[in-house]
Design an enzyme around this catalytic site. Structure first.
Site, PDB file in Angstrom:
ATOM      1  N   PHE A 148       0.854  -1.191   0.000  1.00  0.00           N
ATOM      2  CA  PHE A 148       0.000   0.000   0.000  1.00  0.00           C
ATOM      3  C   PHE A 148       0.888   1.239   0.000  1.00  0.00           C
ATOM      4  O   PHE A 148       1.743   1.413   0.877  1.00  0.00           O
ATOM      5  CB  PHE A 148      -0.908   0.005   1.245  1.00  0.00           C
ATOM      6  CG  PHE A 148      -1.795   1.216   1.326  1.00  0.00           C
ATOM      7  CD1 PHE A 148      -2.967   1.278   0.588  1.00  0.00           C
ATOM      8  CD2 PHE A 148      -1.452   2.295   2.123  1.00  0.00           C
ATOM      9  CE1 PHE A 148      -3.791   2.409   0.648  1.00  0.00           C
ATOM     10  CE2 PHE A 148      -2.259   3.425   2.190  1.00  0.00           C
ATOM     11  CZ  PHE A 148      -3.431   3.479   1.450  1.00  0.00           C
ATOM     12  N   GLY A 149       0.693   2.116  -0.991  1.00  0.00           N
ATOM     13  CA  GLY A 149       1.446   3.373  -1.075  1.00  0.00           C
ATOM     14  C   GLY A 149       0.530   4.552  -0.797  1.00  0.00           C
ATOM     15  O   GLY A 149      -0.612   4.589  -1.284  1.00  0.00           O
ATOM     16  N   TYR A 150       1.014   5.526  -0.033  1.00  0.00           N
ATOM     17  CA  TYR A 150       0.174   6.675   0.339  1.00  0.00           C
ATOM     18  C   TYR A 150       0.879   8.009   0.069  1.00  0.00           C
ATOM     19  O   TYR A 150       0.275   9.070   0.206  1.00  0.00           O
ATOM     20  CB  TYR A 150      -0.201   6.584   1.831  1.00  0.00           C
ATOM     21  CG  TYR A 150       1.021   6.531   2.713  1.00  0.00           C
ATOM     22  CD1 TYR A 150       1.658   7.702   3.124  1.00  0.00           C
ATOM     23  CD2 TYR A 150       1.598   5.311   3.075  1.00  0.00           C
ATOM     24  CE1 TYR A 150       2.810   7.645   3.893  1.00  0.00           C
ATOM     25  CE2 TYR A 150       2.743   5.248   3.833  1.00  0.00           C
ATOM     26  CZ  TYR A 150       3.344   6.416   4.237  1.00  0.00           C
ATOM     27  OH  TYR A 150       4.505   6.358   4.972  1.00  0.00           O
ATOM     28  N   GLY A 151       2.178   7.961  -0.288  1.00  0.00           N
ATOM     29  CA  GLY A 151       2.937   9.189  -0.554  1.00  0.00           C
ATOM     30  C   GLY A 151       3.445   9.131  -1.982  1.00  0.00           C
ATOM     31  O   GLY A 151       2.671   8.914  -2.932  1.00  0.00           O
ATOM     32  N   SER A 152       4.764   9.252  -2.144  1.00  0.00           N
ATOM     33  CA  SER A 152       5.304   9.214  -3.507  1.00  0.00           C
ATOM     34  C   SER A 152       5.037   7.876  -4.187  1.00  0.00           C
ATOM     35  O   SER A 152       5.024   7.796  -5.419  1.00  0.00           O
ATOM     36  CB  SER A 152       6.805   9.509  -3.506  1.00  0.00           C
ATOM     37  OG  SER A 152       7.517   8.481  -2.850  1.00  0.00           O
TER      38      SER A 152
ATOM     39  N   GLU B 298      13.033   3.537   0.453  1.00  0.00           N
ATOM     40  CA  GLU B 298      12.329   4.001   1.658  1.00  0.00           C
ATOM     41  C   GLU B 298      13.211   3.928   2.906  1.00  0.00           C
ATOM     42  O   GLU B 298      12.713   3.880   4.028  1.00  0.00           O
ATOM     43  CB  GLU B 298      11.062   3.150   1.866  1.00  0.00           C
ATOM     44  CG  GLU B 298      10.093   3.168   0.691  1.00  0.00           C
ATOM     45  CD  GLU B 298       9.535   4.548   0.390  1.00  0.00           C
ATOM     46  OE1 GLU B 298       9.303   5.325   1.328  1.00  0.00           O
ATOM     47  OE2 GLU B 298       9.348   4.855  -0.809  1.00  0.00           O
TER      48      GLU B 298
HETATM   49  C1  SIN Z   1       4.631   5.823   0.498  1.00  0.00           C
HETATM   50  O1  SIN Z   1       4.528   6.526  -0.493  1.00  0.00           O
HETATM   51  O2  SIN Z   1       3.815   4.887   0.711  1.00  0.00           O
HETATM   52  C2  SIN Z   1       5.729   5.993   1.492  1.00  0.00           C
HETATM   53  C3  SIN Z   1       6.300   7.363   1.588  1.00  0.00           C
HETATM   54  C4  SIN Z   1       6.935   7.896   0.351  1.00  0.00           C
HETATM   55  O3  SIN Z   1       7.767   7.182  -0.256  1.00  0.00           O
HETATM   56  O4  SIN Z   1       6.646   9.016  -0.052  1.00  0.00           O
END
Ligand code: SIN
Length: 189
Positions: A24-28, A99
């Site tokens: 699951f990704g929530y940022g980049s 990460e």
């Molecule tokens: C994410 O995107 O899930 C983790 C944080 C990032 O890499 O910005």
């Protein structure tokens, strides 16, 4: 805890017997999929809120002038929208390096848009990691972001691309959109 979480993450999950895993990704990770995936689907997780409280020393800032990037903080009942990727376990070799600045992999329950559920992994930078910056007002976060840049580009680009990606997902993330509004009022942005 050291800044570099690569080794810790490498030993955190046993993927034997799994030929694919949900991430699951929530940022980049929503808008920058620089890794192979089998499929991707919009998804949500419950009990977490996206916050620009994590320092970035390696992507959107430097050790001397860290940027501010997204992490998740526990918030009962809150639903966080993002993108789920089904990937082969060996892709974590790349992701753990990407990460590495304070993020650890955690298991989470995800809900897809059609109501289906699956278990997946999510990278979270918790408040005990050495790069953690913690809360600040959204106006202060915007001022900080406006000045920061690192090897992956400007911190402003990270925030604005994430805001666009969340709009595409139909998400109403008041924290991210408030930072975006402040950022757009600053000179040069
Ligand atoms: C994410 O995107 O899930 C983790 C944080 C990032 O890499 O910005």
């Amino acid at each position: 805890m050291s800044h570099d979480t690569t080794e810790t993450n490498r030993h955190r999950h046993d993927f034997s017997g799994h030929d694919n895993v949900w991430l699951f990704g929530y940022g980049s990770l929503i808008y920058k999929a620089d890794f192979p995936y089998i499929e991707r689907r919009p998804a949500r997780i419950r009990g977490w809120a996206r916050r620009f409280w994590q320092g970035s020393h390696d992507h959107r800032g430097t050790p001397d002038a860290p940027g501010r990037v997204a992490t998740l903080v526990p918030e009962t009942g809150n639903v966080c929208a993002g993108m789920a990727y089904r990937i082969r376990p060996d892709v974590f070799t790349h992701l753990d390096v990407r990460e590495k600045n304070g993020y650890l992999r955690f298991t989470t329950e995800m809900t897809f848009d059609d109501g289906d559920h699956a278990e997946g992994l999510v990278y979270i930078a918790s408040d005990d990691n050495a790069a953690y910056l913690g809360p600040a007002s959204e106006a202060d976060i915007a001022r900080h972001i406006a000045q920061a840049q690192g090897p992956s580009g400007s911190n402003r680009d990270y925030l604005l691309r994430l805001a666009d990606a969340l709009r595409e997902l139909g998400d109403d993330d008041t924290h991210v959109f408030a930072i975006e509004r402040h950022l757009r009022t600053l000179p040069g942005t």
